[in-house]
Design an enzyme around this catalytic site. Structure first.
Site, PDB file in Angstrom:
ATOM      1  N   HIS A   1     -24.330 -14.017  -7.954  1.00 41.99           N
ATOM      2  CA  HIS A   1     -24.521 -12.706  -7.338  1.00 41.99           C
ATOM      3  C   HIS A   1     -23.589 -11.670  -7.954  1.00 41.99           C
ATOM      4  O   HIS A   1     -23.909 -10.484  -7.990  1.00 41.99           O
ATOM      5  CB  HIS A   1     -24.318 -12.810  -5.822  1.00 41.99           C
TER       6      HIS A   1
ATOM      7  N   GLU B   1     -44.764 -25.128 -24.353  1.00 40.26           N
ATOM      8  CA  GLU B   1     -43.361 -25.225 -24.759  1.00 40.26           C
ATOM      9  C   GLU B   1     -43.050 -26.541 -25.457  1.00 40.26           C
ATOM     10  O   GLU B   1     -41.872 -26.872 -25.656  1.00 40.26           O
ATOM     11  CB  GLU B   1     -42.438 -25.021 -23.546  1.00 40.26           C
TER      12      GLU B   1
ATOM     13  N   ASP C   1     -37.647 -23.756 -24.855  1.00 37.34           N
ATOM     14  CA  ASP C   1     -37.925 -25.174 -25.039  1.00 37.34           C
ATOM     15  C   ASP C   1     -38.748 -25.427 -26.295  1.00 37.34           C
ATOM     16  O   ASP C   1     -38.572 -26.456 -26.956  1.00 37.34           O
ATOM     17  CB  ASP C   1     -38.655 -25.731 -23.811  1.00 37.34           C
TER      18      ASP C   1
ATOM     19  N   CYS D   1     -42.469 -15.712 -22.750  1.00 38.94           N
ATOM     20  CA  CYS D   1     -41.495 -15.504 -21.687  1.00 38.94           C
ATOM     21  C   CYS D   1     -40.103 -16.056 -21.979  1.00 38.94           C
ATOM     22  O   CYS D   1     -39.215 -15.925 -21.150  1.00 38.94           O
ATOM     23  CB  CYS D   1     -42.005 -16.097 -20.381  1.00 38.94           C
TER      24      CYS D   1
END
Length: 598
Positions: free
Chosen positions: A206, A448, A472, A519
């Site tokens: 956070h 991947e 990956d 992505c």
């Protein structure tokens, strides 16, 4: 510029030192070091007398109440600054303070072990922190920071000591610390603190998320920062590259200041682009989606005008609460995210654990090669109840938004067919329960592995979209573990084999007339993104804070130029040659852009 070995570091303290950490909030900060002292109080293990037990119990309860009030005030005060989603971290802290198991454990230590209230609280929270920090899972390790935050506040109330305040910082500084908690980060005086570097911290903490929200350049995980830094040292913190330089030499300092000015100019330019479409110079749209690890990152994706969420990783649900496997709880979370992003799409990747992401409740076996073992879709197809609950939750949430389901770690066509059959079964169950589902819910495959690349023409006929996970894919195709320092330098997205495989997938998708989103981290790195566009990619999903920079670069280039570059790269024999060609290409774009502006 060069780093230094541990030997002789002390003797050479006044020289320039460069260190690396994790880049968690972009931007460049140049200034003077302000070292924050360690804040953990020394808690004495003094046994209390029997007649003091009642008093210590009362002290503990009062301190918990005071800490709770304090956290509530922080939540209220900073909600308008970092937004409702981020201040929810303080809701979790309040719940922790109200956790009966933690309270009972602390009270038991006072009564049975005759520990002081401070020692009892210290022990009760320490167990939770130790459990989190010892796990191999990055997400859970980052959550330890939240527990430490609560413990520090509680102990300061019990100990009667004065917590460190930032009020005495009277000039512009860059903080150097062991770590910063979320509540400290949100309270940083922005007018004075221009950046920070810490020894601890993680990408999904956070603290990191808040630093990005507040636009404070930050690097965490700089292991030797406290050994090297001293008050008033000159320092450069490059939150984009993860580099920290202490006592920089004059040339480096001038260069950093120049890059800082350039970064600020580009940032202003990015803001201008925020409301404009993402198109190349020749008018081709490049659809930019956001990768999201935790719901707190959704607001930044919306603020930077992402076209939707291209990859929503659902692992956080399981790591936050193993009980989340309950269908109703998952449905609530998915529904909320879909409503927030609607009408834009959200691609939820089904549970992708295993490998380096260990989920303890699964009782995963110890494996000699976990990255090649029981992970991703392989787990879902074996633990079918787990997969069924997640799919049912996603389907039930789909009534309020634009939902797609992405299957991770596909390596065979049979995996796709079996997963689709299970999804169809779950759909029929939910439909028979009276839920009015959308007519079409897209199901995609994550490409991947090299096996999936070469099966792409077959897989494309069975799914609605592809998503290429380049992290990956590079790892598996080049046989390189990027976390292994001995071979990490071989993990190279510019390797010609990587471009060739991406091209195979893009071609297969084009022939099957399905979209492809890329992505992995390659999509968000500007040089790589240029190459991907040249190879034919038209959808990228990246971290939200990278969207505006990519939009700026795409606005400078033409797709024909990028295609010619990619065709040339595919014929090159080495990653180094490809990288040089793309760097020259970007340099020429920047020069042309500056010339046209001037």
């Amino acid at each position: 510029m060069k780093g230094r070995s541990s030997a002789g570091r002390r003797k050479a303290r006044k020289g320039q030192v460069q260190m690396r950490g994790l880049p968690v909030s972009p931007g460049i900060a140049v200034g003077e070091v302000f070292v924050l002292d360690a804040r953990d109080l020394d808690i004495e293990e003094v046994r209390i007398a029997p007649e003091e037990i009642e008093r210590e119990e009362k002290r503990l309860l009062e301190a918990i109440a005071e800490t709770r009030d304090e956290v509530l005030k922080i939540r209220t005060r900073y909600r308008s600054i970092v937004g409702e989603d981020l201040v929810r971290v303080f809701d979790a802290q309040i719940l922790l303070l109200e956790d009966e198991a933690v309270l009972d454990a602390a009270l038991a230590e006072i009564r049975e072990e005759r520990r002081s209230a401070a020692a009892a609280a210290h022990h009760a929270f320490a167990r939770a922190i130790e459990t989190l920090t010892r796990t191999e899972n990055e997400y859970l390790r980052d959550r330890a920071e939240d527990v430490k935050d609560v413990r520090r506040r509680l102990l300061h109330h019990l100990h009667g000591g004065r917590r460190r305040s930032f009020a005495h910082i009277d000039k512009n500084v860059i903080l150097v610390a062991d770590d910063l908690t979320p509540s400290e980060t949100v309270q940083l005086p922005r007018s004075k603190v221009k950046g920070f570097a810490t020894r601890q911290g993680g990408r999904t903490s956070h603290t990191a998320i808040m630093a990005r929200s507040l636009q404070i350049p930050a690097v965490v995980g700089v292991e030797e920062i406290l050994e090297e830094a001293e008050h008033r040292d000159r320092i450069i913190v490059d939150g984009s590259e993860g580099i920290v330089v202490l006592r920089p030499e004059a040339d480096l300092l001038r260069g950093a200041r120049s890059r800082q000015r350039r970064y600020m100019e580009v940032s202003r330019e990015r803001l201008r682009l925020r409301d404009l479409p993402s198109v190349t110079r020749d008018g081709v749209e490049i659809r930019l989606f956001a990768n999201v690890d935790v719901p707190e990152e959704v607001p930044l994706a919306i603020e930077n005008r992402a076209r939707g969420i291209g990859l929503f990783r659902t692992e956080f649900l399981y790591f936050r609460d193993v009980e989340i496997a309950r269908e109703e709880a998952q449905t609530t979370v998915y529904r909320k995210i879909l409503r927030r992003v609607s009408p834009d799409p959200v691609v939820f990747r089904t549970l992708d654990v295993g490998g380096d992401k260990v989920l303890d409740p699964l009782s995963a076996p110890m494996e000699p090669n976990p990255m090649l073992g029981w992970r991703g879709i392989r787990i879902s197809l074996e633990l079918r109840d787990l997969f069924r609950v997640q799919v049912r939750s996603l389907l039930r949430a789909s009534t309020v938004g634009n939902l797609s389901i992405l299957l991770p770690m596909i390596s065979t066509l049979d995996e796709v067919l079996e997963a689709k059959r299970l999804i169809a079964d779950a759909r029929e169950e939910v439909r028979l329960e009276g839920v009015r589902l959308p007519e079409k819910i897209r199901v995609g495959a994550m490409i991947e592995t090299p096996g999936a690349v070469f099966l792409a023409p077959h897989i494309a006929r069975e799914v609605d979209f592809f998503s290429i996970g380049t992290n990956d894919l590079i790892q598996y195709s080049l046989a390189v573990d990027r976390d292994n320092v001995k071979v990490a330098h071989l993990f190279d997205p510019f390797h010609p084999a990587v471009s060739a495989m991406v091209k195979l997938v893009l071609d297969a998708a084009r022939d099957a007339e399905i979209p492809v989103s890329i992505c992995g981290e390659m999509a968000g790195e500007p040089l790589c993104a240029i190459l991907l566009i040249g190879l034919g990619a038209r959808e990228l999903s990246v971290h939200p804070y990278l969207i505006l920079e990519l939009k700026r670069i795409f606005s400078l280039m033409e797709t024909g130029e990028a295609r010619a570059l990619a065709e040339e790269a595919l014929r090159m024999p080495s990653a180094g040659r490809v990288r040089e060609a793309v760097e020259q290409f970007l340099h020429d774009l920047e020069v042309r852009g500056e010339r046209e502006k001037g």
